[in-house]
Scaffold this active site. Structure first.
Site, short mmCIF file in Angstrom:
data_model
loop_
_atom_site.label_atom_id
_atom_site.label_comp_id
_atom_site.label_asym_id
_atom_site.label_seq_id
_atom_site.Cartn_x
_atom_site.Cartn_y
_atom_site.Cartn_z
N CYS A 237 0.84 -1.20 0.00
CA CYS A 237 0.00 0.00 0.00
C CYS A 237 0.88 1.26 0.00
O CYS A 237 1.73 1.42 0.88
CB CYS A 237 -0.90 0.00 1.23
SG CYS A 237 -1.86 1.51 1.43
N CYS B 42 0.17 3.23 3.51
CA CYS B 42 0.65 2.78 4.84
C CYS B 42 1.70 1.68 4.78
O CYS B 42 2.27 1.31 5.80
CB CYS B 42 -0.53 2.31 5.69
SG CYS B 42 -1.16 0.67 5.24
N CYS C 44 -6.34 -1.92 0.52
CA CYS C 44 -5.41 -2.22 1.60
C CYS C 44 -6.23 -2.69 2.80
O CYS C 44 -7.10 -1.96 3.28
CB CYS C 44 -4.59 -1.00 1.97
SG CYS C 44 -3.56 -1.25 3.44
N CYS D 139 -5.27 -0.07 6.08
CA CYS D 139 -5.66 1.34 6.27
C CYS D 139 -6.93 1.71 5.51
O CYS D 139 -7.43 2.82 5.65
CB CYS D 139 -4.52 2.27 5.86
SG CYS D 139 -4.28 2.42 4.08
N ASP E 44 21.62 0.12 -15.81
CA ASP E 44 21.38 -1.08 -15.00
C ASP E 44 20.44 -2.02 -15.77
O ASP E 44 19.30 -1.67 -16.04
CB ASP E 44 20.76 -0.65 -13.67
CG ASP E 44 20.49 -1.80 -12.72
OD1 ASP E 44 20.51 -2.97 -13.16
OD2 ASP E 44 20.27 -1.52 -11.53
#
Length: 412
Positions: free
Chosen positions: A201, A204, A217, A220, A338
């Protein structure tokens, strides 16, 4: 807000003229379009030039990890039904390139601008956009771009209290988190095939639950908002529940999603979905993407894919086996140096395709394909790879600079 009769200041005019001259010199020297260097020179002479050029336009900003160049083009086509449009159609999407694009038109009503994710907040501050389209956020250029959660936070802070209408994909939790700080959001259910950057999430840090097409979520209560626009198969559903057919010359589910978001943006400016979608049919290719070109007696379809989410979407639209596939990967500064992202891509989706591997980092890709138990051959260059394929169509998938190399080689 300044009226169209307001001329640019002498300093701004000088900056525009100098920028155009430098861009022309760059083109004459064979160094590309010159838009970036021209814009840099113009902004050096007048640091406020972008804001000055934008003040007489209804500005629409488009930002995302994938699909922003195509969506910018679709929105621009749709809005031409309502008035002249200026756009950075070739994808120069940082402040210098955007400044060059806007300096190129004095009679436009709309400015449809693609913006690199890192620069969205600053460009929005300078251009006071009427509308901002947010499509998706996923991992990309790991050595340059911030972690996706940080990018979402940057967007969220930059859009807090914005007067812009934000058109946002409600199926991407990171986009929803970013857009939720804005008081005026139109939610579009555009879908999300790649979910690996949105399992925690953004609010949170809790674990995201994903039943079916929904998400929330459990800790929360942060959850998917209810969309007013939606992609449904080959149709766009508008806020009144009407279904409008999508007819595109561009392939794949991702481009239908781009069309749905574009139709929602066009509606903000009074262009009806039917008109907007009909105009989008005109787009055949975007900066070479999806073009089919003749090369060595074969038909090469050129497909750009820059990161795991993009490769996943691209695999879904290639011809079925045994169509040959050429994969080309570079790791120059414009790509991100990368290449560890190659390990995030599910190459088992290519099972049954003969695979040819080229590009600067062909050996990195070869190791990844070996682990994925794919059949492939490594070649020094495109010519050798094409010669090894039978006559007919070849799907060519490349990341950013590899794609530019391919276009130059095939004369596209």
């Amino acid at each position: 807000m300044a009226g169209n009769s307001d001329p640019l200041s002498p300093r701004a005019k000088l900056a525009v003229t100098a920028g155009k001259a430098v861009a022309a010199a760059s083109r004459a020297a064979g160094r590309g379009s010159g838009s970036v260097i021209g814009g840099r020179v113009a902004l050096k002479l007048d640091p406020d030039l972008l804001a000055r050029l934008a003040q007489n336009l209804d500005v629409i900003l488009v930002s995302a990890t994938n699909g922003k160049t195509t969506t910018t083009r679709l929105i621009a086509e749709a809005l031409r039904a309502a008035g002249p449009v200026v756009s950075n159609a070739l994808g120069a999407n940082m402040p210098a390139g955007i400044t060059s694009a806007l300096a190129g038109s004095s009679d436009a009503r709309y400015g449809v601008i693609e913006v690199d994710e890192k620069y969205l907040a600053g460009v929005a501050r300078d251009t006071a956009p009427k509308c901002i389209a947010l499509l998706n956020l996923s991992r990309d250029q790991l050595d340059r771009a911030a972690e996706t959660r940080m990018l979402a936070e940057n967007w969220r802070e930059g859009l807090a209290g914005s007067k812009s209408v934000v058109v946002a994909n409600c199926d991407d939790p990171l986009v929803v988190w970013a857009a939720s700080s804005s008081p005026n959001v139109i939610w579009v259910a555009a879908g999300q095939m790649w979910k690996d950057d949105a399992w925690s999430c953004p609010s949170c840090g809790g674990v995201m639950q994903r039943p079916g097409d929904d998400w929330y979520c459990g800790e929360c209560g942060f959850r998917r908002p209810t969309p007013s626009w939606a992609l449904s198969g080959d149709h766009v559903l508008d806020p009144h529940g009407s279904a409008w057919p999508i007819h595109l010359q561009l392939p794949g589910r991702a481009n239908k999603a781009n069309a749905a978001s574009s139709a929602a943006v066009a509606a903000v400016f009074g262009v009806p979905p039917q008109v907007a979608l009909e105009r989008m049919y005109q787009v055949q290719a975007v900066a070479g993407r999806y073009d089919v070109v003749q090369f060595q007696g074969r038909d090469l379809r050129l497909l750009l894919a820059k990161n795991p989410a993009g490769w996943l979407e691209t695999f879904s639209l290639i011809d079925p086996p045994p169509a040959p596939v050429i994969l080309s990967v570079n790791a120059r500064s414009a790509d991100g140096t990368d290449t560890s992202w190659l390990w995030d891509v599910d190459y088992t989706r290519l099972t049954g395709h003969p695979i040819c591997v080229v590009g600067d980092r062909r050996l990195d890709l070869a190791v990844r394909l070996e682990v994925a138990d794919q059949h492939f051959q490594v070649y020094e260059n495109l010519d050798q790879a094409v010669a090894a394929c039978p006559p007919g169509r070849i799907e060519v998938i490349a990341n950013y600079t590899a794609f530019q190399d391919l276009r130059r080689r095939v004369g596209n």
